[in-house]
Design an enzyme around this catalytic site. Structure first.
Site, PDB file in Angstrom:
ATOM      1  N   HIS A 118       1.440  12.523 -56.559  1.00  0.00           N
ATOM      2  CA  HIS A 118       2.798  13.034 -56.656  1.00  0.00           C
ATOM      3  C   HIS A 118       2.942  13.990 -57.846  1.00  0.00           C
ATOM      4  O   HIS A 118       3.721  14.946 -57.782  1.00  0.00           O
ATOM      5  CB  HIS A 118       3.792  11.889 -56.757  1.00  0.00           C
ATOM      6  N   HIS A 149      -0.266  17.456 -44.699  1.00  0.00           N
ATOM      7  CA  HIS A 149      -0.780  17.809 -46.027  1.00  0.00           C
ATOM      8  C   HIS A 149      -1.978  18.740 -45.919  1.00  0.00           C
ATOM      9  O   HIS A 149      -2.067  19.741 -46.638  1.00  0.00           O
ATOM     10  CB  HIS A 149      -1.180  16.539 -46.786  1.00  0.00           C
TER      11      HIS A 149
END
Length: 431
Positions: free
Chosen positions: A273, A403
């Protein structure tokens, strides 16, 4: 930063050009493979199913709003790049959001319906289990899907975007802290006291896309204020981002200490993150016309994520989580973290002009090619053990091309607030 792996395959000469891991030709081949693999997820009604390691729908899994939204987003930006058939697949997934995963009775979108049914079964049907939780995470992805669809000119996408933004605004946005709440009950009567940064991170991504799709400065302002709040928390915490909070936005550092492998709300700091935020901060700057404003924070987040997360002693790879002193808690490797690493390095290299980011990315691409890419069955392995062997514990199968697809095409696109706007600016480079 810690050292990165230097092993790279030596490809045979190829008439199509350089196929070294991370090269433009290699990345475009990867995108084509990912898009082929992902298309099997789309049912006839457009809802996207969870795929197993071989790319077959897993009948034990429900259809999720977040996966369906991600598929709509990926195929929408692929359509702008000229990929044949991508527009029709984006349309199908957007239909799945409108017809299957929407909660017509209570408003908003359920988290999932399932378990999955036969690919040709169009009926939602009585007795189908429903996770009616109304999560900001899932709703942010509906906004992202609809915004990307709007930018791509897909029919009905703007109406879906308006509806999704209204729910995100009316049900989740908290004007005082200028952050989003996390979860409601299906009938919107009970708001969970938990507050989380993960949902807000994806809300930033979605709001940036909504700004690109609509031109409404409100969505950009919200994205920027969320980003700046997270920067403040990270700076106070040695650039490890606190993820979990109570209803008053007080940090909960021990939250889920007994669930270190939780796929969405794990204990501790999540290096992946930090990498994802590093990229998003620079996209906020580009969208806001404020170059350099958040660059220092983006660099600090990436450097902390690499120092904590890159396991150079055990063949490379990013660990999933660390504790608040940087010691690994869950050392297994997830594919999405590596994807976000190369994406963050690309944008930081462009913005700062520092060669160290390209050098780091080259090592990470080589690691991705060696350990994550599955040339036999397609897509990328979603989870590896600590010896970098495919081993799904938290992520079983290969449900998500989002992703990886973003990471492999981002270096070919101009940097804007959103992937869809970047793809539109680039034009049909893959047609």
């Amino acid at each position: 930063m810690t050292e990165h792996p230097s092993e790279q395959r030596t490809p045979a000469p190829d008439p199509r050009g350089d196929l070294t891991a991370g090269s433009a030709r290699w990345r475009r081949d990867q995108l084509a493979d990912l898009l082929r693999f992902g298309q099997a997820s789309l049912r006839a009604d457009g809802a996207a199913q969870w795929l197993d390691d071989d790319g077959r729908p897993d009948p034990s899994q429900p259809v999720h709003t977040w996966i369906t939204s991600r598929m709509a987003h990926v195929y929408a930006f692929a359509s702008l790049l000229g990929v044949p058939g991508a527009g029709e697949r984006a349309d199908a997934a957007l239909h799945g959001l409108r017809a299957v995963l929407v909660d017509a009775e209570n408003g908003g979108w359920v988290s999932s319906r399932g378990p999955a049914r036969r690919p040709g079964d169009l009926e939602v049907g009585e007795g189908v289990p429903v996770d009616g939780t109304k999560s900001a995470y899932a709703h942010a992805f509906v906004v992202l899907a609809a915004a990307s669809g709007t930018i791509a000119g897909r029919e009905g996408a703007r109406e879906l975007l308006d509806a999704a933004l209204a729910v995100l605004d009316e049900r989740f946005w908290e004007p005082g802290p200028r952050m989003h709440a996390d979860e409601w009950s299906r009938d919107w009567t009970t708001l969970d006291e938990y507050r989380g940064v993960n949902a807000n991170m994806h809300a930033v991504e979605a709001l940036l896309a909504a700004h690109d799709a609509t031109g409404d400065a409100e969505w950009l302002g919200r994205a920027a204020s969320i980003a700046d709040r997270v920067i403040g928390w990270a700076r106070e915490n040695e650039w490890r981002i606190p993820e979990h909070f109570d209803a008053d936005w007080n940090p909960l550092p021990d939250y889920n200490a007994d669930r270190p492998r939780d796929p969405f709300k794990p204990y501790g700091s999540t290096p992946g993150h930090g990498l994802e935020w590093a990229r998003l901060l620079l996209q906020v700057d580009v969208a806001s016309g404020t170059p350099g404003t958040r660059t220092e924070a983006a660099v600090a987040l990436l450097d902390r994520a690499v120092a904590d997360g890159w396991d150079g002693e055990h063949g490379g790879g990013f660990v999933y989580t660390v504790d608040w002193s940087g010691v690994p808690v869950e050392p297994r490797r997830y594919h999405w973290v590596a994807a976000e690493a190369v994406a963050a390095a690309d944008v930081l290299g462009r913005v700062t002009g520092e060669s160290r980011f390209a050098e780091a990315a080259a090592g990470w691409w080589a690691w991705i090619d060696r350990y994550l890419v599955d040339p036999e069955r397609g897509s990328w392995h979603h989870e590896l053990d600590t010896a970098n062997r495919p081993d799904g514990v938290t992520w079983v199968g290969k449900p998500d091309v989002y992703h990886a697809a973003q990471a492999v095409i981002l270096p070919d696109l101009p940097l804007t607030g959103s992937l869809a706007a970047s793809a539109k600016a680039a034009g049909s480079i893959l047609g």
